[in-house]
Scaffold this motif. Sequence first.
Motif, PDB file in Angstrom:
ATOM      1  N   GLY A 395       0.791  -1.224   0.000  1.00 31.47           N
ATOM      2  CA  GLY A 395       0.000   0.000   0.000  1.00 31.47           C
ATOM      3  C   GLY A 395       0.820   1.269   0.000  1.00 31.47           C
ATOM      4  O   GLY A 395       0.321   2.335   0.388  1.00 31.47           O
ATOM      5  N   VAL A 396       2.087   1.204  -0.437  1.00 30.65           N
ATOM      6  CA  VAL A 396       2.970   2.370  -0.455  1.00 30.65           C
ATOM      7  C   VAL A 396       3.383   2.670  -1.889  1.00 30.65           C
ATOM      8  O   VAL A 396       3.824   1.781  -2.612  1.00 30.65           O
ATOM      9  CB  VAL A 396       4.229   2.137   0.410  1.00 30.65           C
ATOM     10  CG1 VAL A 396       5.196   3.317   0.289  1.00 30.65           C
ATOM     11  CG2 VAL A 396       3.842   1.913   1.856  1.00 30.65           C
ATOM     12  N   THR A 397       3.243   3.922  -2.301  1.00 26.66           N
ATOM     13  CA  THR A 397       3.688   4.352  -3.620  1.00 26.66           C
ATOM     14  C   THR A 397       4.823   5.361  -3.465  1.00 26.66           C
ATOM     15  O   THR A 397       5.065   5.873  -2.372  1.00 26.66           O
ATOM     16  CB  THR A 397       2.542   4.986  -4.414  1.00 26.66           C
ATOM     17  OG1 THR A 397       1.934   6.013  -3.629  1.00 26.66           O
ATOM     18  CG2 THR A 397       1.513   3.945  -4.776  1.00 26.66           C
ATOM     19  N   HIS A 398       5.506   5.624  -4.575  1.00 28.50           N
ATOM     20  CA  HIS A 398       6.647   6.537  -4.510  1.00 28.50           C
ATOM     21  C   HIS A 398       6.247   7.933  -4.977  1.00 28.50           C
ATOM     22  O   HIS A 398       6.250   8.879  -4.196  1.00 28.50           O
ATOM     23  CB  HIS A 398       7.807   5.997  -5.353  1.00 28.50           C
ATOM     24  CG  HIS A 398       9.130   6.609  -5.014  1.00 28.50           C
ATOM     25  ND1 HIS A 398       9.408   7.927  -5.284  1.00 28.50           N
ATOM     26  CD2 HIS A 398      10.237   6.097  -4.418  1.00 28.50           C
ATOM     27  CE1 HIS A 398      10.633   8.211  -4.866  1.00 28.50           C
ATOM     28  NE2 HIS A 398      11.157   7.113  -4.338  1.00 28.50           N
ATOM     29  N   GLY A 455      -1.654  12.738  -7.779  1.00 27.67           N
ATOM     30  CA  GLY A 455      -0.688  12.401  -6.742  1.00 27.67           C
ATOM     31  C   GLY A 455       0.054  11.123  -7.068  1.00 27.67           C
ATOM     32  O   GLY A 455       0.176  10.711  -8.218  1.00 27.67           O
ATOM     33  N   ALA A 456       0.578  10.493  -6.027  1.00 27.43           N
ATOM     34  CA  ALA A 456       1.362   9.275  -6.202  1.00 27.43           C
ATOM     35  C   ALA A 456       0.427   8.076  -6.326  1.00 27.43           C
ATOM     36  O   ALA A 456      -0.461   7.882  -5.498  1.00 27.43           O
ATOM     37  CB  ALA A 456       2.292   9.091  -5.006  1.00 27.43           C
ATOM     38  N   ASP A 457       0.628   7.268  -7.360  1.00 29.28           N
ATOM     39  CA  ASP A 457      -0.096   6.017  -7.469  1.00 29.28           C
ATOM     40  C   ASP A 457       0.767   5.023  -8.244  1.00 29.28           C
ATOM     41  O   ASP A 457       1.861   5.343  -8.706  1.00 29.28           O
ATOM     42  CB  ASP A 457      -1.479   6.200  -8.100  1.00 29.28           C
ATOM     43  CG  ASP A 457      -1.415   6.753  -9.530  1.00 29.28           C
ATOM     44  OD1 ASP A 457      -0.315   6.763 -10.123  1.00 29.28           O
ATOM     45  OD2 ASP A 457      -2.462   7.161 -10.049  1.00 29.28           O
ATOM     46  N   ILE A 458       0.262   3.810  -8.381  1.00 29.76           N
ATOM     47  CA  ILE A 458       1.043   2.760  -9.048  1.00 29.76           C
ATOM     48  C   ILE A 458       1.314   3.136 -10.502  1.00 29.76           C
ATOM     49  O   ILE A 458       2.415   2.922 -11.015  1.00 29.76           O
ATOM     50  CB  ILE A 458       0.298   1.414  -8.956  1.00 29.76           C
ATOM     51  CG1 ILE A 458       0.265   0.937  -7.493  1.00 29.76           C
ATOM     52  CG2 ILE A 458       0.967   0.362  -9.833  1.00 29.76           C
ATOM     53  CD1 ILE A 458      -0.530  -0.336  -7.267  1.00 29.76           C
ATOM     54  N   ALA A 459       0.326   3.723 -11.171  1.00 23.69           N
ATOM     55  CA  ALA A 459       0.501   4.085 -12.578  1.00 23.69           C
ATOM     56  C   ALA A 459       1.627   5.092 -12.773  1.00 23.69           C
ATOM     57  O   ALA A 459       2.406   4.996 -13.724  1.00 23.69           O
ATOM     58  CB  ALA A 459      -0.807   4.643 -13.146  1.00 23.69           C
ATOM     59  N   SER A 460       1.725   6.078 -11.871  1.00 21.86           N
ATOM     60  CA  SER A 460       2.800   7.066 -12.001  1.00 21.86           C
ATOM     61  C   SER A 460       4.154   6.431 -11.709  1.00 21.86           C
ATOM     62  O   SER A 460       5.164   6.781 -12.337  1.00 21.86           O
ATOM     63  CB  SER A 460       2.555   8.252 -11.061  1.00 21.86           C
ATOM     64  OG  SER A 460       2.618   7.864  -9.704  1.00 21.86           O
ATOM     65  N   ASP A 461       4.206   5.487 -10.779  1.00 24.34           N
ATOM     66  CA  ASP A 461       5.460   4.781 -10.505  1.00 24.34           C
ATOM     67  C   ASP A 461       5.893   3.932 -11.710  1.00 24.34           C
ATOM     68  O   ASP A 461       7.077   3.843 -12.028  1.00 24.34           O
ATOM     69  CB  ASP A 461       5.313   3.884  -9.277  1.00 24.34           C
ATOM     70  CG  ASP A 461       5.380   4.656  -7.973  1.00 24.34           C
ATOM     71  OD1 ASP A 461       5.645   5.874  -8.023  1.00 24.34           O
ATOM     72  OD2 ASP A 461       5.166   4.052  -6.912  1.00 24.34           O
ATOM     73  N   ILE A 462       4.919   3.297 -12.361  1.00 20.52           N
ATOM     74  CA  ILE A 462       5.237   2.492 -13.549  1.00 20.52           C
ATOM     75  C   ILE A 462       5.815   3.388 -14.640  1.00 20.52           C
ATOM     76  O   ILE A 462       6.791   3.039 -15.309  1.00 20.52           O
ATOM     77  CB  ILE A 462       3.976   1.754 -14.060  1.00 20.52           C
ATOM     78  CG1 ILE A 462       3.535   0.691 -13.042  1.00 20.52           C
ATOM     79  CG2 ILE A 462       4.241   1.112 -15.415  1.00 20.52           C
ATOM     80  CD1 ILE A 462       2.223   0.010 -13.398  1.00 20.52           C
ATOM     81  N   TYR A 463       5.223   4.568 -14.814  1.00 17.54           N
ATOM     82  CA  TYR A 463       5.728   5.496 -15.833  1.00 17.54           C
ATOM     83  C   TYR A 463       7.159   5.925 -15.512  1.00 17.54           C
ATOM     84  O   TYR A 463       8.032   5.934 -16.397  1.00 17.54           O
ATOM     85  CB  TYR A 463       4.822   6.725 -15.914  1.00 17.54           C
ATOM     86  CG  TYR A 463       5.146   7.638 -17.074  1.00 17.54           C
ATOM     87  CD1 TYR A 463       4.511   7.490 -18.297  1.00 17.54           C
ATOM     88  CD2 TYR A 463       6.099   8.646 -16.946  1.00 17.54           C
ATOM     89  CE1 TYR A 463       4.811   8.315 -19.377  1.00 17.54           C
ATOM     90  CE2 TYR A 463       6.406   9.478 -18.017  1.00 17.54           C
ATOM     91  CZ  TYR A 463       5.760   9.311 -19.222  1.00 17.54           C
ATOM     92  OH  TYR A 463       6.067  10.127 -20.281  1.00 17.54           O
ATOM     93  N   ALA A 464       7.420   6.294 -14.249  1.00 17.09           N
ATOM     94  CA  ALA A 464       8.766   6.717 -13.854  1.00 17.09           C
ATOM     95  C   ALA A 464       9.767   5.584 -14.046  1.00 17.09           C
ATOM     96  O   ALA A 464      10.896   5.805 -14.511  1.00 17.09           O
ATOM     97  CB  ALA A 464       8.757   7.181 -12.405  1.00 17.09           C
TER      98      ALA A 464
END
Length: 532
Positions: A395-398, A455-464
């Motif tokens: 449950g933690v995103t970057h 904000g921060a979510d899994i999709a934004s982490d995948i993009y980064a």
Amino acid sequence: MLRLTTFGGVMLFRDGSNIPWVQRGWQRAALFALLAASGKRGIDRELLATLLWPDSAEPASRHSLDELLSRARKEVGCKELFAGTSSIAFNTEFVNVDLEEFERAVTSEHLERAVQLYEGPFAEGLRLSAADDIERRLTNTRQRFAELFRAALERLAKRAEERGDHMSAVQHWQRAAREDPLSGRIAKALVNALVSANEHARAIAHLRVFRALVLAETGTEAPTEFADWEHQLRKTSQVGHAIGSVLTEKLPKMHLPRESTAESVRERLLKRSIERSYILGTVIEEGSLVTRYEVKDRETARAAELHVLGIHVNGLPAERQFTETFNRVQKLSHAGVIPILDAGIADGTAYWISAMQPRETLREILRRKRGLAIEEALLLGRAIAAALRYAHSQGVTHGDLRPKRIGIVDGQPILSGFGLVEALLGRTIEEQRSTTHSLGAPMFQSPEQLWDRAGADIASDIYAFGCIAYEMFAGEAPFGSASGVSLVRRKLTGDVVGIRQLRKTVSVEVETMIMQCLSRLPSDRGSEVPLL
């Protein structure tokens, strides 16, 4: 009556219900956007056909346009949708367009209505094919209305200041700052309005964030006046309106004796909680947003790092958010994640303590090498993906993943910075609108983070992750050296060059996974970070 909205995306409504046909295909949305931008004068039929079908011969493009116009009338259910023969325009008796209403509101000085209509950049998110001419036209229209919007906000802010309504002025300047976050003039006006409203903590916070944004975007420090102003605000408990009004025009260079940062931290933090467990050491890095200190555990004598956030959170909804987020981050236990040992808020100052971060980061490695060896890139990519997958499962995103946040120890990556974006900005736009903060490096942010302020979510982490993996394999960032408005525009409308066009030794499978990560729409990126 039909209602076409183009601010924040092209959408057509009938009696409040969306007609999705317009959004299914770039040529449909581009047709409606181009006609909206052309207004009552319309656009030449031949030119319109060429713009929408640039690679087709004239007879074929004219035929395709006729078919599209006929299909639009049928799908929308309005035979009189378009007017004109040699030039095509919307029939204003049947279609109301937000652009026209916006311009009328600006002209008649109904500025509150104008800013209410502006829900985002013109034709935001419109995905074009190889249609460079359309992109230029849309970009010009987008810039023109964005300038009108900012001008309306500034006039509203100044009117509010004249009548002494400082909080309304803050709201208008704050929105203007979101539209043009690197404008020093707007940053000064917003901070001055915050000072006039006795919102000193938020004024200091915006100065901090503005300096961080300038550094992240341009690679250079903001003018020293901003740092001097911040120190002056920190030094004084009350700042008079007279001082603020002078600073609006030109910030004076106030060379103040700088307080010992370590002493400030001792007084505000250590006497409450830190000193019971840690001994404060020297400053490791003093950043625009976070200052890092070396600390030593009193029981084990083990070195650790204290991170002090340069934003007061006690007046923001982020206080509970910060605590709840870092409680989750603190529970992470993975070899690829730097452990968080403690976190809290003392007297409005947020802090967290982590294990020592590695001296070398992926950023330094990528600066030394133009593309990593295939095997090295695969090993690092898989390990980074595994750490992200683990954090997501907890449950933690970057939200701010970039090479700077990836330390390297014995060839293995270890990630830092989890939770900070979520702790300050939240997961949704609604949670963010009450703050003046904006975080992250545009080079690695997703399109929705850049324009929708997501904000921060899994999709934004995948993009980064896709951006980082692309650079490891290709030797350059997904959009090359583009920066600023050009970078944002290319992320919203451009296509990423395939990795194998730059480096043929990369496998098709790896290229496919990375390119999926860089999909413009979050829903197209998959549900988890790929293990390369």
